[in-house]
Each structure stands twice: as structure tokens, then as C-alpha cells.
Write a protein that holds these residues in place. Sequence first.
Motif, PDB file in Angstrom:
ATOM      1  N   GLU A  81      46.414  54.636  52.259  1.00 44.74           N
ATOM      2  CA  GLU A  81      45.801  54.742  50.803  1.00 44.74           C
ATOM      3  C   GLU A  81      45.828  56.086  50.290  1.00 44.74           C
ATOM      4  O   GLU A  81      45.991  56.212  48.859  1.00 44.74           O
ATOM      5  N   VAL A 124      48.613  53.789  43.377  1.00 46.44           N
ATOM      6  CA  VAL A 124      47.627  52.654  43.063  1.00 46.44           C
ATOM      7  C   VAL A 124      47.072  52.574  41.939  1.00 46.44           C
ATOM      8  O   VAL A 124      46.986  51.731  41.258  1.00 46.44           O
ATOM      9  N   ASN A 156      39.365  42.329  45.717  1.00 47.98           N
ATOM     10  CA  ASN A 156      39.686  43.376  44.615  1.00 47.98           C
ATOM     11  C   ASN A 156      38.258  44.170  44.682  1.00 47.98           C
ATOM     12  O   ASN A 156      38.383  45.017  43.653  1.00 47.98           O
ATOM     13  N   VAL A 201      46.276  38.043  50.396  1.00 48.06           N
ATOM     14  CA  VAL A 201      45.868  38.332  51.842  1.00 48.06           C
ATOM     15  C   VAL A 201      46.166  36.998  52.806  1.00 48.06           C
ATOM     16  O   VAL A 201      45.743  35.976  52.126  1.00 48.06           O
ATOM     17  N   ARG A 209      43.797  46.414  38.719  1.00 42.99           N
ATOM     18  CA  ARG A 209      44.014  46.588  40.153  1.00 42.99           C
ATOM     19  C   ARG A 209      45.105  45.912  40.634  1.00 42.99           C
ATOM     20  O   ARG A 209      45.285  44.680  40.308  1.00 42.99           O
ATOM     21  N   ARG A 210      46.095  46.534  41.670  1.00 43.43           N
ATOM     22  CA  ARG A 210      46.830  45.605  42.267  1.00 43.43           C
ATOM     23  C   ARG A 210      46.259  44.566  42.714  1.00 43.43           C
ATOM     24  O   ARG A 210      45.323  44.312  43.460  1.00 43.43           O
ATOM     25  N   GLN A 211      47.004  43.344  42.550  1.00 44.39           N
ATOM     26  CA  GLN A 211      46.747  41.995  42.934  1.00 44.39           C
ATOM     27  C   GLN A 211      47.118  42.011  44.409  1.00 44.39           C
ATOM     28  O   GLN A 211      48.473  42.111  44.564  1.00 44.39           O
ATOM     29  N   VAL A 212      46.306  41.496  45.401  1.00 45.88           N
ATOM     30  CA  VAL A 212      46.939  41.405  46.926  1.00 45.88           C
ATOM     31  C   VAL A 212      46.676  40.022  47.417  1.00 45.88           C
ATOM     32  O   VAL A 212      45.780  39.468  47.247  1.00 45.88           O
ATOM     33  N   LYS A 216      32.909  38.906  38.248  1.00 46.72           N
ATOM     34  CA  LYS A 216      33.992  39.248  39.239  1.00 46.72           C
ATOM     35  C   LYS A 216      34.340  38.491  40.521  1.00 46.72           C
ATOM     36  O   LYS A 216      35.341  38.014  40.879  1.00 46.72           O
ATOM     37  N   ALA A 217      33.233  38.263  41.320  1.00 48.85           N
ATOM     38  CA  ALA A 217      33.198  37.635  42.514  1.00 48.85           C
ATOM     39  C   ALA A 217      33.507  36.193  42.287  1.00 48.85           C
ATOM     40  O   ALA A 217      34.576  35.409  42.996  1.00 48.85           O
ATOM     41  N   PHE A 269      35.670  38.932  48.627  1.00 48.89           N
ATOM     42  CA  PHE A 269      36.147  39.282  47.282  1.00 48.89           C
ATOM     43  C   PHE A 269      37.156  40.444  47.264  1.00 48.89           C
ATOM     44  O   PHE A 269      36.818  41.756  47.131  1.00 48.89           O
ATOM     45  N   GLN A 307      37.354  35.954  41.605  1.00 48.14           N
ATOM     46  CA  GLN A 307      38.354  36.060  42.646  1.00 48.14           C
ATOM     47  C   GLN A 307      38.187  34.722  43.626  1.00 48.14           C
ATOM     48  O   GLN A 307      39.232  34.653  44.402  1.00 48.14           O
ATOM     49  N   ASP A 308      36.910  34.384  44.062  1.00 50.73           N
ATOM     50  CA  ASP A 308      36.834  33.362  44.917  1.00 50.73           C
ATOM     51  C   ASP A 308      35.399  32.524  44.827  1.00 50.73           C
ATOM     52  O   ASP A 308      34.604  32.759  45.341  1.00 50.73           O
TER      53      ASP A 308
END
Lengths: 478, 262
Positions: free
Chosen positions: A18, A25, B93, A477, A472-475, A232-233, B91, A236-237
Motif C-alpha cells: 500500500e 491508489v 471502503n 472481497v 476510492r478504489r472499489q474492491v 457510508k456503512a 465496510f 456498503q453493506d
Amino acid sequence: MAEESLAIGTDEWVAAHEGRTSGQVQGPVARTFGRLPWWVWGSIAVLVAVVLPLIGSTYLMRVGVNLGLFLMLALGLNLVVGYAGLLDIGYVAFYGLGAYGFAMLASDKFGVHLPTVVAVPVVVAAVSIFGLVLGLAARRLLGDYLAIVTLFFGQMFVEFALSGDAITVPGRAEQVDLTGGTNGITDVDRFSFLGVEFSSDRWYYYLLVVLVVLLALAVRRLDGSRIGRAWKAVGQDPLAAEAMTMPVNRLKIMAFVVGAGIAGLAGTVFAAVQRGVFPSSFDLPLLILLYAAVILGGSGSLKGALIGAALLSLLPEALREPSYSEMVFVLLLVAGLALAVRSWRDRIIVVVATVVFGFVMNLLFTLLHVQGVPASAWTSGPVSTLLGHWLFVPQDRVLWGNLGFVGLVVLLAVLTLVGTRVRPILLPAIVWLSIFVWFVRLADVPSITRQLLIGALLIVLMIVRPQGLFGRRQVEVL
Amino acid sequence: MTVALAVEQVTKRFGGLVSISDLSIEVSPQEIVSVIGPNGAGKTTLFNIITGVYRPDSGRILVEGNDVTGLAPSTIATKGVARTFQNVRLFHNLTVIDNVMAAMYGRTHAGLVASALGLPRARREEARVREDAKELLSFFGSRLMGYRWEQPAYSLSYANRRRLEIARAMATGATILLLDEPAAGMNPKETHEITEVVARLRGERGHTIVIIEHDMHVVEGVSDRVVALDHGVKIAEGNYAAVATDPHVVESYLGRGTAGTK
């Protein structure tokens, strides 16, 4: 604890990696901006914005007003889409509701002329309630399904505005006119505070500067706050967010309401500065441009939303100027070539081949006895003279331009199909055709060319940086 | 008060499939209970029922004596039950520290307006939460410290993601932690470390823990009590030695006919 640094499977390598790649990044744009703290850039932007009217023309003021409105909308949409992750396709309807709301409460339409200090808060509150209702209806929907419902809402608004001039009310003989249909509502009152009337675009420009600055500061605060983090949380999920004490439905609805309120506020300003509202202002093109701005800047980033919106709002204006659009065209051509051909040797070969190809085509046109125009007849300057000997310009520019355009599209399609070995053979023809089409046809129709250029620019940018300028780079996982 | 978490005669069906059948489990404060069973035994479904993701067809869930059946997952989490996920759901990001701070939502109060205006009240709360999060992350030694606070969660190694997920569950303020296969996919050294972490969660933080685990070394190492499930039915309960040698348990893992030979 001593052996920890050598432990197997820890993320030392990841961390080191990183560190090495942090420049990539963050992105070159973000790095440049990172050299100075955010408030320096912010102050510079505000200073420029404040000084500009002193030297600017009325045209520039109009551009500035449009930019301000666009920035507000992008900031609001970024909260809904970028933070809370809600794919709201009906966002522009809130903008329209704000505009129509203000027009109804402050115009001759119904003879109602509420003072600005009353009308604006009332309209913003009403639009927020619309956001609440849509949020409640859509709170259990995710992704594509939410998009469908909100798309319906957005189109419903446009339809309502279009055909709201002839509503049949039970018990009344004549039809009621609410929205004015395609003619919209005109002669909307100007804003006026404490007896001061906002008589010119300059007033609205400064009002928008203040609104955008306040809004950006508020979003910045939200970003590092309990609510912003939770949004934001949730984006994302949602399942994990719900399990971690965040009431997902409430947070989603909150995002909807705030986004709607911001769009509604922008709408009231729009209605007042235009002094009229029409259904076509709130249709899909604006929505697409807004989404492009948020995605281009990097979804979920404040800086990104601001800069993406500024780019997409100012670029079309800048491209009105032929010399600018020519510059962008040349830049795009060079960038495209640089991306398509990776080695310097091949690049030189392609350029030389293109030059040769041009002379061959010139000869071919002459042999076929196609009526041509001397280069000096349509442009001037040394570059054009040189170009004139290389590039043949037929008399019937529309026909040949269109033919060339079709040929270009076909060649580009073929280019994606063939292998890397055949590609260099096609490239000279493509480059020559691009230049041919540009000078023969596209330079004549700036309004279409603008759209094409912006589209091409977006494609190149998104290929180079899929996550947007500041994203931000979307990753993925696992 | 002697029972921290009670599952009372819970049944859950999916269509015709009975996933959990008349199951009762009681967990005392500061107890560590392992739930074992073959794949499809209903272990994760049990967690989903306790945390409110699924609503049981019958039966009740009591947290410290209060009925939480049918409440929203976020409410149940605020009332003191937090979990980790079998397939890590961070989360990704958000930064490491933001992941932890996000989970403190339920025990903070700053509203939309206070947050947007940056009122002193909201900023004080924010500063306090940040300190809490740092303190919490220090629980994992140097694993999640220092420069890692500001790194996005996706940049963490797999083992650290699992640690962060535990930290995030702790951050909710819950006393009862449900850990879904915390050692899955870890090497022996990391597995051993997780065993220690689970023990310390109880010893230093006073957490009550229910843990789903396939690694029998972990189960043996941490459990006060083991509950074995098969096809949604409790087939054995007791200390590790008793359950591990129980004929029903051996049969459910290895198949009929092998039980007698053990």
C-alpha cells in the motif's frame, strides 16, 4: 509480542505494498490536490467565484448561475447515491417539484405572491415530505428495484407537469390548470429579501455562491460525523450495518429527505432566476449529466462531486468556442493513440503511416475527380495551409462527412474485433478518418460535436480511472 | 439475574424445511458456549434468529430477561447482542477506525442537524467515540494499531479482517457477542491467537460469548459448555469431553454405524 512482526499471514506485505502504491491508489489528481490543505483550495475557489462577476459579462453570470445550481444538485445526489448507496433515478423530480412549487406560490399563475422568506421554506419542506413519501415507499427496495421505482417517480413528475394543464375535477365543469402544460408557468416572482429585489443574475450568482459554500461545509462536517459514517456503512453493506446498531431504513429515508430538500431548494432558485418553469428542464438529460458528474468525480467524495459537477457544467460551455473544441479533439486523438499503441516505435510508425495514408487518399480523390475545395477557402493560418495539401476537402461536405463518419464507426468496431497484430494496420486509416470527419463535418455542427467530445472524454477518463477522479478504489472481497 | 441470553423453544421453517426445531439454549453471564454441528445443522440460522435477521415461527428470544423476539436487528444490537459474520462483512471502503466508530451508532446521539453544523455537542461526542475506538482497537495488541487506523479495511489481511470484525462487534457496546466461525480460514498460529482473544474477551471485558466453530481445538480451548446441533435439533449439551464423545454427535459427523466403534 516480539515475534509479531515476523508472524505468518499478517499484513506486513499488504501494508508495505500500500505504501509503495499509495500514489496510484490516491490518483494523480488527488495527489496534486493533497499538497495543499482543503481550505486553501476552497478559499481559492471562493475567491475566484467572488471576484469573477467584477470582470465577467452577463453571459458569464448565466454560466455561473447554472454552475451553482448544478453544484447544489450534485452535492445532494452525492449524499443519496455516493454515501447511502441508493440508486435514485427520480432525483431530478425533486428539483422540478421545488421549481414548480415556488412558481405556483409566487407568480401570477394563481395570483399568489408569497414573500420569498415564506415561499422558499414552505416549498423546501413540501419537497422534503415528497422525499419522505418516496423513501417510505421504497425503503425495502435495493439496487435495481429502487432504481425502477424512482425512475417511475421521475417520469411521473414530468408527465404530470406536461399534462397538468387540463385536470378534470369531479363536480366542476371546467378543467383545472395546475402546471401550464408544455407552456409551463411564466412570470415567476424574483427573490426578494427585506425589500431588496434580486433584479439581475448577479444577485442569484452570489446567492448560489453562499448556498454552495454552506452546503459543501455541511457535507464536509457530515462526512466525518456519526450520520455520514452510518450512511457510508449502509451504502456498503446494509445487513452488516443493521447488525451493528444502525437502523438502515431510517438512515435511508433520512438520506432521501435531505437529498430531496437540497434539490428542492435548488429548484426554487432556478424558478426565480429563470422567471419561468417548463417540464423539459427536469427530464432525463439533466439526470444523466448529474450522474455523470457524481461518477466522474468519484462517488461518495465531496471534492469529487464538486469538481465532477464543475467539469461537466463548464465543459459544454467551453466547447462552444471552436478553438477550444479543436484543442480537445487533438488532445483526445493523441491520448487515444497513446493508449492504443504502447511502444514508441509503433507510435512513430503509425504517425508516419497516417501522413502517407493522407497523401494517398488525397491522390485517390483527385483521380476520382471528386469536386474539392481549396483549404484556404475554409480556414486560414499556416497549419491549415499545410493541412490543405494533406487533407482533401470535398465540395459536398455533408455527404462525404457522413460517409466518413459511418466508415469511422465501422472501422472502430472492426478494431475491437481483430487481434493485436492487425490493429496497427487499421490505426492510420482510423486516425486519418477522424481528422477528415472532424474538419469536413463535425467542426460545422458544434452542438452535436460538443456532446460527442464530452462522451469521448468520459469514456477515456472512465477507462483510465474507473473509480472516478477522487473515488476510492472499489474492491471486491472474496 | 442468572441468564444473559435465552433461546426458548424456537422453531424456524423455510418452506417445508425445518431449519431449527423446538430449540432451547440458555447462556449465563460471562459464559462461553460453543455451538457445533455439521453443515446445515442450523447454526448460522440460530444466530440470524437471535440477532433478529429472521423471525422465529414460534418461541422467544430473551436478552437479560427482556423479550426481543421480532425487534429490528439494529434494536437488538443496541440492547446488547452483537455478532460477526461467517463470511467477513466489513465496510470495506471505510477506514479501520471508521468501521469501529460506525458500530458505535447505537450508543451515540448526535442528530442530522447537529452533525451537519458541527455543534460543540456533536464534536465532543465525535472526539470521545474516536478515543473509545482507539482504546478498543488496542485490545488486539499491535495488530490494528497506529498507521492501520486510517487504512481502508480492504487493505487488511484476512486474519486482521476477522479481528476487526470482532472489534466492530465490541464497539456496539453489546455484552453478548455471537462469533460465527472466527477461526475459519486461519493458519494454526492465528487460530491459537483467536482462541486467546476469545478467552480475553470474557476475562478482560466481561463478555458473554456464543461461538460457532468447526475447529475442535478452538472449541476445546475456549468452551465452558458445548451445544451440538443436527438438523436443527439439539443432540447433545455439556462440557467438551462429554459432547465430543457423545454417540449422537459422532454419528452426526461420521454417519451411522461408526458410533459403536469409538
